[in-house]
Design a protein around this motif. Sequence first.
Motif, mmCIF file in Angstrom:
data_model
loop_
_atom_site.group_PDB
_atom_site.id
_atom_site.type_symbol
_atom_site.label_atom_id
_atom_site.label_comp_id
_atom_site.label_asym_id
_atom_site.label_seq_id
_atom_site.Cartn_x
_atom_site.Cartn_y
_atom_site.Cartn_z
ATOM 1 N N THR A 5 79.150 22.663 -88.479
ATOM 2 C CA THR A 5 79.594 24.053 -88.471
ATOM 3 C C THR A 5 78.723 24.876 -89.412
ATOM 4 O O THR A 5 78.303 24.406 -90.464
ATOM 5 C CB THR A 5 81.068 24.142 -88.904
ATOM 6 O OG1 THR A 5 81.882 23.518 -87.910
ATOM 7 C CG2 THR A 5 81.521 25.594 -89.048
ATOM 8 N N THR A 56 90.222 23.637 -84.976
ATOM 9 C CA THR A 56 89.615 24.459 -83.926
ATOM 10 C C THR A 56 88.119 24.259 -83.755
ATOM 11 O O THR A 56 87.551 24.632 -82.737
ATOM 12 C CB THR A 56 89.880 25.952 -84.200
ATOM 13 O OG1 THR A 56 89.341 26.308 -85.482
ATOM 14 C CG2 THR A 56 91.375 26.237 -84.191
ATOM 15 N N ARG A 57 87.439 23.723 -84.763
ATOM 16 C CA ARG A 57 86.019 23.380 -84.723
ATOM 17 C C ARG A 57 85.138 24.562 -84.275
ATOM 18 O O ARG A 57 84.405 24.476 -83.294
ATOM 19 C CB ARG A 57 85.783 22.169 -83.807
ATOM 20 C CG ARG A 57 86.628 20.954 -84.175
ATOM 21 C CD ARG A 57 86.350 19.783 -83.261
ATOM 22 N NE ARG A 57 85.039 19.219 -83.505
ATOM 23 C CZ ARG A 57 84.776 18.323 -84.456
ATOM 24 N NH1 ARG A 57 85.741 17.873 -85.248
ATOM 25 N NH2 ARG A 57 83.553 17.867 -84.618
ATOM 26 N N THR A 101 89.193 22.609 -89.132
ATOM 27 C CA THR A 101 89.176 21.215 -88.701
ATOM 28 C C THR A 101 89.820 21.064 -87.335
ATOM 29 O O THR A 101 89.369 20.270 -86.498
ATOM 30 C CB THR A 101 89.891 20.322 -89.729
ATOM 31 O OG1 THR A 101 89.265 20.470 -91.009
ATOM 32 C CG2 THR A 101 89.833 18.858 -89.322
ATOM 33 N N ARG A 144 84.178 18.076 -93.535
ATOM 34 C CA ARG A 144 84.843 17.622 -92.308
ATOM 35 C C ARG A 144 84.045 17.959 -91.054
ATOM 36 O O ARG A 144 84.100 17.221 -90.064
ATOM 37 C CB ARG A 144 86.237 18.249 -92.227
ATOM 38 C CG ARG A 144 87.179 17.739 -93.312
ATOM 39 C CD ARG A 144 88.358 18.677 -93.513
ATOM 40 N NE ARG A 144 89.288 18.163 -94.520
ATOM 41 C CZ ARG A 144 89.076 18.279 -95.837
ATOM 42 N NH1 ARG A 144 87.973 18.864 -96.286
ATOM 43 N NH2 ARG A 144 89.951 17.792 -96.689
ATOM 44 N N LEU A 145 83.324 19.075 -91.095
ATOM 45 C CA LEU A 145 82.578 19.551 -89.927
ATOM 46 C C LEU A 145 81.144 19.896 -90.344
ATOM 47 O O LEU A 145 80.782 21.063 -90.457
ATOM 48 C CB LEU A 145 83.258 20.794 -89.328
ATOM 49 C CG LEU A 145 84.716 20.664 -88.894
ATOM 50 C CD1 LEU A 145 85.277 22.030 -88.540
ATOM 51 C CD2 LEU A 145 84.834 19.708 -87.709
ATOM 52 N N ARG A 180 82.056 27.214 -84.117
ATOM 53 C CA ARG A 180 80.613 27.065 -84.322
ATOM 54 C C ARG A 180 80.163 27.795 -85.583
ATOM 55 O O ARG A 180 79.278 27.342 -86.307
ATOM 56 C CB ARG A 180 79.881 27.619 -83.100
ATOM 57 C CG ARG A 180 78.389 27.362 -83.065
ATOM 58 C CD ARG A 180 77.874 27.643 -81.680
ATOM 59 N NE ARG A 180 76.434 27.744 -81.625
ATOM 60 C CZ ARG A 180 75.780 28.113 -80.543
ATOM 61 N NH1 ARG A 180 76.440 28.418 -79.438
ATOM 62 N NH2 ARG A 180 74.454 28.177 -80.550
#
Length: 231
Positions: free
Chosen positions: A82, A52-53, A50, A78-79, A55
């Motif tokens: 990703t 560092t996000r 969350t 959350r992402l 890929r």
Amino acid sequence: MRSEPPDEITVMVVDDHPMWRDGVARDLAERGLRVVATAPDAPAAVRIATATRPRVVLMDLNLGETQGVAAIAGILERLPGTRILVLSASGEHQDVLDAVKAGASGYLVKSASITELEAAVRRTADGAAVFTPGLAGLVLGEFRRMDTADGRTGRGGGSDAEDPTLRLTERETDVLRLVAKGMTARQIATRLVLSHRTVESHVQNTLRKLHLRNRVELTRYAIERGLTDDS
């Protein structure tokens, strides 16, 4: 000559064995991927991802007292953009299916070479669903079995007014068909004479409109509707 540099691929490595985790991170970095973080367990994976996000998240399923399936779901909640590639010692069918149902984009066993792993990470970042040979057929076979058990033919269920496919543009439908055939975003861009970013935009719009999370779910959706059949 390129008009712009290729998109950087950022990666997070999740494994409860420090030597394995650090070794994989080092090997990927040496091959030009940017490893932005590592994590030893599911709670840390969700928290660090969350922040560092990345890929791509490269994740083991057996994380000591916690399970990678929980981390997959937590990260994607959350992402959602990703992509998660499982790298596990287990090739058990149920583990593969549990990971994919949680939202994983692909699944490799740890017998893969570093060359195979690097290629898998790059293909995952590019939008492909990557599996150790033999596992992709298992996943799609399970989806077909579930569709049959649910009594769905992929063509006749529900009225047109209820079919979310009708909310897709013609180009989004074209992209969906090619995603379901296993093509990467770059391959689709070449086929349809579009930019890579335009293809990614169509994929993200399609995911949003269909309330799906990743390309594996898009493939299942296309199979249910018969969109993978050649005309």
